[in-house]
Design a protein around this motif. Structure first.
Motif, PDB file in Angstrom:
ATOM      1  N   PRO A 125       0.811  -1.226   0.000  1.00  0.00           N
ATOM      2  CA  PRO A 125       0.000   0.000   0.000  1.00  0.00           C
ATOM      3  C   PRO A 125       0.841   1.272   0.000  1.00  0.00           C
ATOM      4  O   PRO A 125       0.454   2.269  -0.612  1.00  0.00           O
ATOM      5  CB  PRO A 125      -0.811  -0.093   1.292  1.00  0.00           C
ATOM      6  CG  PRO A 125      -0.555  -1.403   1.873  1.00  0.00           C
ATOM      7  CD  PRO A 125       0.562  -2.057   1.173  1.00  0.00           C
ATOM      8  N   THR A 126       1.999   1.219   0.672  1.00  0.00           N
ATOM      9  CA  THR A 126       2.818   2.434   0.716  1.00  0.00           C
ATOM     10  C   THR A 126       3.370   2.771  -0.661  1.00  0.00           C
ATOM     11  O   THR A 126       3.388   3.937  -1.052  1.00  0.00           O
ATOM     12  CB  THR A 126       3.984   2.260   1.697  1.00  0.00           C
ATOM     13  OG1 THR A 126       3.522   1.512   2.809  1.00  0.00           O
ATOM     14  CG2 THR A 126       4.472   3.583   2.182  1.00  0.00           C
ATOM     15  N   VAL A 127       3.814   1.752  -1.370  1.00  0.00           N
ATOM     16  CA  VAL A 127       4.323   2.002  -2.725  1.00  0.00           C
ATOM     17  C   VAL A 127       3.208   2.548  -3.602  1.00  0.00           C
ATOM     18  O   VAL A 127       3.396   3.480  -4.391  1.00  0.00           O
ATOM     19  CB  VAL A 127       4.911   0.714  -3.322  1.00  0.00           C
ATOM     20  CG1 VAL A 127       5.089   0.854  -4.814  1.00  0.00           C
ATOM     21  CG2 VAL A 127       6.237   0.402  -2.674  1.00  0.00           C
ATOM     22  N   ARG A 128       2.023   1.978  -3.430  1.00  0.00           N
ATOM     23  CA  ARG A 128       0.903   2.457  -4.233  1.00  0.00           C
ATOM     24  C   ARG A 128       0.608   3.922  -3.900  1.00  0.00           C
ATOM     25  O   ARG A 128       0.287   4.725  -4.772  1.00  0.00           O
ATOM     26  CB  ARG A 128      -0.318   1.581  -3.954  1.00  0.00           C
ATOM     27  CG  ARG A 128      -1.155   1.377  -5.181  1.00  0.00           C
ATOM     28  CD  ARG A 128      -2.230   0.362  -4.959  1.00  0.00           C
ATOM     29  NE  ARG A 128      -1.758  -0.998  -5.134  1.00  0.00           N
ATOM     30  CZ  ARG A 128      -2.361  -2.044  -4.596  1.00  0.00           C
ATOM     31  NH1 ARG A 128      -3.422  -1.891  -3.836  1.00  0.00           N
ATOM     32  NH2 ARG A 128      -1.890  -3.249  -4.814  1.00  0.00           N
ATOM     33  N   LEU A 129       0.739   4.240  -2.625  1.00  0.00           N
ATOM     34  CA  LEU A 129       0.534   5.624  -2.211  1.00  0.00           C
ATOM     35  C   LEU A 129       1.587   6.534  -2.839  1.00  0.00           C
ATOM     36  O   LEU A 129       1.279   7.595  -3.374  1.00  0.00           O
ATOM     37  CB  LEU A 129       0.603   5.697  -0.682  1.00  0.00           C
ATOM     38  CG  LEU A 129       0.510   7.087  -0.069  1.00  0.00           C
ATOM     39  CD1 LEU A 129      -0.857   7.674  -0.339  1.00  0.00           C
ATOM     40  CD2 LEU A 129       0.769   7.033   1.420  1.00  0.00           C
ATOM     41  N   LEU A 130       2.814   6.059  -2.802  1.00  0.00           N
ATOM     42  CA  LEU A 130       3.915   6.851  -3.358  1.00  0.00           C
ATOM     43  C   LEU A 130       3.685   7.096  -4.849  1.00  0.00           C
ATOM     44  O   LEU A 130       4.035   8.156  -5.369  1.00  0.00           O
ATOM     45  CB  LEU A 130       5.230   6.106  -3.134  1.00  0.00           C
ATOM     46  CG  LEU A 130       6.480   6.944  -2.934  1.00  0.00           C
ATOM     47  CD1 LEU A 130       6.298   7.921  -1.812  1.00  0.00           C
ATOM     48  CD2 LEU A 130       7.673   6.048  -2.676  1.00  0.00           C
ATOM     49  N   ALA A 172       0.987   7.628  -6.174  1.00  0.00           N
ATOM     50  CA  ALA A 172      -0.072   8.618  -6.349  1.00  0.00           C
ATOM     51  C   ALA A 172       0.308   9.985  -5.792  1.00  0.00           C
ATOM     52  O   ALA A 172      -0.471  10.916  -5.884  1.00  0.00           O
ATOM     53  CB  ALA A 172      -1.353   8.118  -5.677  1.00  0.00           C
ATOM     54  N   VAL A 173       1.493  10.082  -5.216  1.00  0.00           N
ATOM     55  CA  VAL A 173       1.900  11.370  -4.651  1.00  0.00           C
ATOM     56  C   VAL A 173       2.109  12.374  -5.775  1.00  0.00           C
ATOM     57  O   VAL A 173       2.746  12.066  -6.779  1.00  0.00           O
ATOM     58  CB  VAL A 173       3.197  11.205  -3.827  1.00  0.00           C
ATOM     59  CG1 VAL A 173       3.799  12.561  -3.507  1.00  0.00           C
ATOM     60  CG2 VAL A 173       2.921  10.435  -2.561  1.00  0.00           C
ATOM     61  N   PRO A 174       1.540  13.578  -5.639  1.00  0.00           N
ATOM     62  CA  PRO A 174       1.702  14.587  -6.686  1.00  0.00           C
ATOM     63  C   PRO A 174       3.174  14.876  -6.937  1.00  0.00           C
ATOM     64  O   PRO A 174       3.971  14.960  -6.003  1.00  0.00           O
ATOM     65  CB  PRO A 174       1.003  15.815  -6.090  1.00  0.00           C
ATOM     66  CG  PRO A 174       0.046  15.268  -5.108  1.00  0.00           C
ATOM     67  CD  PRO A 174       0.652  14.036  -4.554  1.00  0.00           C
ATOM     68  N   SER A 175       3.508  15.045  -8.204  1.00  0.00           N
ATOM     69  CA  SER A 175       4.923  15.199  -8.542  1.00  0.00           C
ATOM     70  C   SER A 175       5.511  16.450  -7.907  1.00  0.00           C
ATOM     71  O   SER A 175       6.704  16.496  -7.595  1.00  0.00           O
ATOM     72  CB  SER A 175       5.084  15.240 -10.046  1.00  0.00           C
ATOM     73  OG  SER A 175       4.313  16.305 -10.565  1.00  0.00           O
ATOM     74  N   VAL A 187       5.247  17.493  -5.036  1.00  0.00           N
ATOM     75  CA  VAL A 187       5.777  17.193  -3.702  1.00  0.00           C
ATOM     76  C   VAL A 187       7.216  16.687  -3.820  1.00  0.00           C
ATOM     77  O   VAL A 187       8.099  17.090  -3.054  1.00  0.00           O
ATOM     78  CB  VAL A 187       4.883  16.166  -2.984  1.00  0.00           C
ATOM     79  CG1 VAL A 187       5.501  15.758  -1.655  1.00  0.00           C
ATOM     80  CG2 VAL A 187       3.493  16.721  -2.775  1.00  0.00           C
ATOM     81  N   PHE A 188       7.437  15.827  -4.822  1.00  0.00           N
ATOM     82  CA  PHE A 188       8.809  15.362  -5.043  1.00  0.00           C
ATOM     83  C   PHE A 188       9.701  16.537  -5.438  1.00  0.00           C
ATOM     84  O   PHE A 188      10.848  16.641  -5.019  1.00  0.00           O
ATOM     85  CB  PHE A 188       8.851  14.298  -6.141  1.00  0.00           C
ATOM     86  CG  PHE A 188       8.174  13.016  -5.748  1.00  0.00           C
ATOM     87  CD1 PHE A 188       8.673  12.232  -4.719  1.00  0.00           C
ATOM     88  CD2 PHE A 188       7.031  12.592  -6.403  1.00  0.00           C
ATOM     89  CE1 PHE A 188       8.054  11.053  -4.366  1.00  0.00           C
ATOM     90  CE2 PHE A 188       6.410  11.413  -6.051  1.00  0.00           C
ATOM     91  CZ  PHE A 188       6.923  10.650  -5.032  1.00  0.00           C
ATOM     92  N   GLY A 196      -3.368  15.637  -8.029  1.00  0.00           N
ATOM     93  CA  GLY A 196      -1.918  15.709  -8.114  1.00  0.00           C
ATOM     94  C   GLY A 196      -1.393  16.491  -9.305  1.00  0.00           C
ATOM     95  O   GLY A 196      -0.208  16.752  -9.395  1.00  0.00           O
ATOM     96  N   ASN A 248      -6.489   7.194  -1.343  1.00  0.00           N
ATOM     97  CA  ASN A 248      -5.951   5.836  -1.424  1.00  0.00           C
ATOM     98  C   ASN A 248      -6.652   4.903  -0.444  1.00  0.00           C
ATOM     99  O   ASN A 248      -6.986   3.767  -0.775  1.00  0.00           O
ATOM    100  CB  ASN A 248      -4.458   5.870  -1.105  1.00  0.00           C
ATOM    101  CG  ASN A 248      -3.628   5.593  -2.312  1.00  0.00           C
ATOM    102  OD1 ASN A 248      -3.913   6.126  -3.376  1.00  0.00           O
ATOM    103  ND2 ASN A 248      -2.641   4.749  -2.167  1.00  0.00           N
TER     104      ASN A 248
END
Ligand SMILES: Nc1ncnc2c1ncn2[C@@H]1O[C@H](COP(=O)(O)OP(=O)(O)OP(=O)(O)O)[C@@H](O)[C@H]1O
Ligand SMILES: [Mg+2]
Lengths: 334, 326, 334
Positions: free
Chosen positions: A131-136, A138-141, A143-144, C249, C317
């Protein structure tokens, strides 16, 4: 007014005949086809003045493309043909370099990490990690991009980039921590979770019979997952890589934050300095010049960049389809 | 006749009827069977007669499990010995205290009604049951005198090959399917020419080579069901295992493919010990030397095929072969 | 056919009684016995997995730490104001509303389009060539960079015909940027996700469901509306939520099609419509603007806004996971 709306709703709620439904739904479905067509027409049309003025010269370098764009701003509402002059190779090169390295590097990590998740990770780790990878993914770019510009860029600027190195090229280009390395790293961090999520899903969907068959032949766990599962999941992995590549190609704002935004072609012959040289991919060039749209020459140039991205993403789609064809013939579900 | 050239079965070459081998067991038995006597008189009557006119009688499971009969002396050395094996999933006990032994050259047919634990038992012999988290096992299974728990899984499964009920060729070419098995089973990867030779050889042995007409790069999933199953057999025997486990290998196949596979079993038997699960009693009759009848996890009767089918000693066997249940 | 000559294998006698020979731990598939190649690859898989865990954990931990530090209620309720010092730039109320509004508009358009297309392709799909073309077109849209979609949207909405959607300047030039324009283009990035989810849902339904309904004399479209679509509601919901995640996002479309204004900037006098016709910002563009790359340079507020974005994504999510689990449970109880 409200009367009209209620009657309209009542009309829609009436049972449709099948023929009406086919036509209506079919018309809606055709919308995407119209959309693709319209995109090609409108974008190429807007790019046409520059395309016709430059031809393939767009893909050449040799001039400072940033300066070219800047001078286009002041060429007025009816610029002469010479005002369209554009040598956009640095942008194209930056796009290919950043997206290519980030996706290929990310793909290797993604495939191995997916194998780890599916086959070797302890159950408890897996249950948190997936689930964490899936969340990552979906993180808006942006933020990165923020982490990149507030954490990585200062770190590179202060700790990795020596003053001597900065000074050695200061007459040509300013090194401030943004550039090749941070762009590739952050872009890879952005697209890898997506590839992992899709690959894990594909590996999990491998029919049990194949895994069991491999085990029954005396394959060890690695041979079973690599020789059968990963191999059978190749179409999905290709799709994942293509999707990641089109995200990477089109990443605009995040890369404009950390790439240095300079139409410069980093030269690998510069040794380690290469990693710190700034660059500017096509998508970032579009966002950053969108304010200059009122100048026809700038507008046309921006649409040239969009044309390049549009056709590369169409080519990627087609390429992914073709890459999956032989596998489809093998009987793999694609 | 569209029959491929390698089908030498008397049943198929004598008549054009692909069902001949099914309806008349005597016709197809001769080339396959080895342990019966040569004179025709020893051949069993057609199954149908055995199956008729049986009336069900009350069953007393406690007294209805019978000891195995001494083995046929013509069989090879003992390969697998199963000692007091019980298997279960969680609370349920699915196989109960089962003991028997399997010899080289022997074809053992496991029969019994659905859900009696045949598949479970078969899968425990190459430790595939371990893939199920809730599965447990008591007792011992010895391969050539060594507990199968002592052998690393890959090594064990190279010795005990398995063919599944559903053909499961990998989504690769025919060649790659078998080459995968060969590469997996050798510590040193053999050279290209050697791999090819062995692929062709195992396809020949599985009776598939001539049918393919040399096109080994065809996708395996494009083969017919029967061809896929024979490909799986070819894959399983590619590196000469000692034991071949077959779980209802013909249940998804047409009579012709079934006949071909039965022929194949007859040809393979000498170098292997074969355990075959089947619901098709006629098939068990045709291919097996010995039959083990299981019922609700019990091994009810285990003996030579003729005896089990014609003079069953246990009442439940009698009822089963007469078609009362299952 | 010659079978291989029969070679009886040597049999090793059992030296001891079985009980003594029983190993304590059954021999499994020990990595130590693998070939070197496989051992290295296995190590690589573990390394990749641990690397992914480390990166994921540090990104999540870092954002949570920064976010919890800087996010506070007053920040959320204040309107943003342009300013140079971090203290006087106000809060993030308008961007937050902008995100919600854009997501709402985008979903509003994407859901019917995506579902209708999926229904037509899945249930009607004749002529088959057209259906396949539409399917490929959807895949192309899914792989299209947002920036290309955005710039295409600008080309469309700056046409005089669409002047009612945005602001029209004195000279007749159409601004082309507004919430409605951005929302419409944003729906395009959500359509493929909704389409895929619906399509997969329809494909998984057993044929007997359709046949049973047809047998009752219902038309095809009636079957779809009363039997099939209710059955796959969870799939559709999942697709919609995933689409919302993509919209939330997105940065590129907002930058290009919503203008760079921090505050919501109504156009015209009709209440409600004026906001839709006007520009504004979303959380993503706020993060961009507040980062050192933008004009604001208010890193603390950027972190806070990025954290809020992350919370929204986490919520979406979790929603997807919850929908998935709920359907799985109901399937078991059925
Ligand atoms: N993975 C499993 N988990 C729990 N119980 C199982 C599992 N596999 C089989 N069983 C149970 O074990 C029993 C025996 O199953 P098994 O598959 O061995 O029967 P079978 O004799 O092969 O039947 P069939 O002839 O239908 O193939 C059944 O009651 C079944 O419900
Ligand atoms: Mg079974």
């Amino acid at each position: 007014m409200s009367n009209v709306i209620t009657t309209a709703i009542a009309r829609v709620r009436e049972p449709w005949s099948d023929r009406q439904a086919t036509v209506l739904l079919g018309a809606v479905a055709c919308f995407v086809l119209v959309l693709i067509g319209a995109m090609i027409i409108f974008i190429v049309h807007a790019a046409w003045p520059s395309l016709s003025a430059n031809g393939l010269g767009i893909f050449t370098g040799g001039h400072d493309v940033d300066k070219q764009l800047g001078s286009m701003l002041v060429t007025g509402q009816h610029p002469p043909k010479s005002a369209y002059h554009l040598n956009a190779w640095p942008y194209v090169y930056a796009t290919i370099l950043i997206a290519g390295v980030a996706v290929l590097g990310g793909l290797v990590i993604a495939v191995f990490a997916s194998v780890f998740i599916v086959e070797f990770a302890p159950e408890r780790v897996r249950r948190v990690l997936v689930p964490t990878v899936r969340l990552l993914a979906a993180v808006p770019s942006v933020v990165f991009g923020l982490i990149g510009i507030l954490v990585l860029v200062p770190f590179i600027d202060h700790d990795l980039l020596s003053t001597k190195r900065q000074e050695s090229v200061t007459h040509l280009v300013q090194l401030d921590g943004t550039g090749v390395m941070v762009s590739i790293i952050v872009l890879a961090i952005m697209v890898t979770p997506l590839m992992i999520a899709l690959t894990v899903e594909a590996l999990r969907a491998i029919p049990h019979g194949w895994k069991e068959g491999a085990a029954a032949l005396g394959a060890n766990r690695w041979e079973a997952i690599w020789g059968v599962s990963v191999r059978a999941a190749r179409p999905a992995i290709i799709s994942a890589a293509v999707l990641a590549a089109s995200r990477a190609l089109g990443e605009a704002v995040m890369l404009s934050m950390i790439s240095g935004s300079r139409g410069w072609s980093p030269n690998p012959l510069d040794g380690l300095t290469y990693l710190f040289e700034p660059l500017r991919p096509l998508a970032a060039a579009i966002v950053e010049n969108v304010d200059g749209l009122n100048a026809p020459a700038v507008k046309s140039s921006i649409y040239v960049f969009a044309t390049i991205l549009l056709f590369s993403s169409l080519l990627l789609s087609i390429g992914s389809y073709l890459a999956r064809l032989p596998l489809r013939r093998q009987g793999v579900r694609v | 006749m569209t029959s491929p050239p390698r089908l030498r079965s008397h049943a198929l070459s004598a008549t054009d009827d692909p069902f001949a081998s099914l309806t008349d067991p005597a016709a197809s038995r001769e080339p396959v069977r080895r342990s019966t006597s040569d004179d025709g008189a020893a051949l069993p009557p057609p199954i149908k007669r055995v199956v008729l006119d049986r009336t069900p009688r009350p069953i007393d499971p406690a007294t209805d499990v019978v000891a195995p009969i001494a083995k046929d002396q013509t069989l090879g050395p003992e390969r697998l010995r199963i000692e007091h094996v019980s298997i279960g999933y969680g609370e349920a006990r699915v196989v109960k205290d089962l003991s028997l032994s399997i010899h080289q050259g022997e074809v053992l047919a496991l029969i019994g009604p659905s859900g009696c634990g045949k598949t479970t038992f078969l899968r425990s012999m190459n430790r595939l049951t371990e893939q199920t988290a809730s599965a447990w096992r008591e007792g011992q299974i010895l391969l050539d005198g060594r507990d199968i728990y002592e052998t690393e899984l890959p090594r064990l499964r190279r010795k005990i090959a398995m063919v599944f009920q559903q053909p499961n060729p990998f989504p690769m070419s025919i060649f790659d399917n078998i080459a995968y098995a060969i590469r997996v089973q050798n510590r040193k990867t053999p050279g290209k020419a050697e791999v090819r030779e062995r692929v062709v050889d195992s396809l020949r042995r599985a009776g598939l080579y001539d049918e393919l007409g040399g096109d080994l790069d065809k996708p395996a999933l494009r083969l017919s069901g029967g061809q896929q199953q024979r490909l799986c057999i070819a894959r399983a025997i590619a590196t000469n295992p000692e034991v071949l486990l077959m779980d209802e290998p013909c249940s998804a196949l047409d009579p012709r493919s079934t006949a071909v596979i039965e022929d194949l079993i007859g040809e393979l038997r000498e170098s292997l010990a074969i355990v075959i699960v089947t619901h098709n009693l006629a098939q068990a009759h045709r291919v097996a030397d010995n039959v083990a009848f299981m019922y609700l996890g019990d091994l009810v009767e285990h003996g030579p095929v003729d005896q089990v089918f014609e003079q069953p000693r246990a009442q439940r066997t009698r009822d089963y072969v007469a078609g009362v249940f299952g | 056919m010659s079978s291989a000559p029969v070679v009886p294998r040597p049999v090793t006698p059992v030296p001891t009684t079985p009980q003594e020979r029983r190993p304590v731990q059954p021999a499994g598939d020990s990595v130590r016995n693998w070939r070197l190649r496989h051992r290295i690859a296995h190590g690589a898989a573990w390394a990749a997995g641990i690397f992914v865990i480390a990166v994921t954990a540090s990104i999540m931990g870092f954002m949570a730490w920064k976010g919890l530090h800087y996010l506070n209620p007053s920040l959320i309720w204040q309107r943003p104001t342009p300013g140079l010092a971090q203290g006087d730039t106000g809060g993030i109320r308008d961007p937050l509303i902008g995100t919600l509004l854009a997501t709402f508009i985008g979903t509003l358009f994407a859901a019917p389009l995506g579902i209708a297309t999926a229904v037509w392709v899945g249930e009607y799909g004749k002529p088959a060539k057209l259906a396949r073309a539409i399917e490929s077109a959807i895949e192309m849209v899914a792989g299209m960079p947002n920036i290309v979609l955005a710039i295409f949207g600008l080309a469309i909405f700056q046409l005089p015909f669409f002047s009612f959607l945005s602001f029209k300047a004195q000279g007749g030039g159409v601004y082309g940027r507004s919430f409605i324009a951005a929302g419409l283009i944003m729906s395009l990035i959500a359509i493929p996700l909704i389409y895929t989810a619906t399509r997969e849902g329809l494909a998984q339904l057993p044929a007997k469901l359709r046949e049973g309904s047809w047998a009752l004399g219902k038309t095809k479209i009636c079957t779809i509306r009363t039997v099939l679509l209710p059955q796959i509601r969870p799939n559709i919901a999942t697709g919609i939520v995933l689409g919302m995640g993509r919209i939330v996002g997105d940065t590129a479309i907002v930058v290009v099609l919503l203008g760079a204004a921090l505050q919501i900037d109504p156009v015209g006098d009709t209440p409600g419509l004026n906001v839709l016709r006007g520009g504004g910002s979303t959380l993503t563009t706020y993060v961009y603007a507040a980062s050192p790359a933008g004009e604001g340079n208010a890193p603390q507020k950027a972190y806070a806004a990025a954290f809020l974005l992350l919370l929204i994504v986490v919520f979406l999510n979790a929603l997807v996971g919850w929908i998935g689990r709920r359907t799985k449970n109901s399937e078991i109880t059925q």
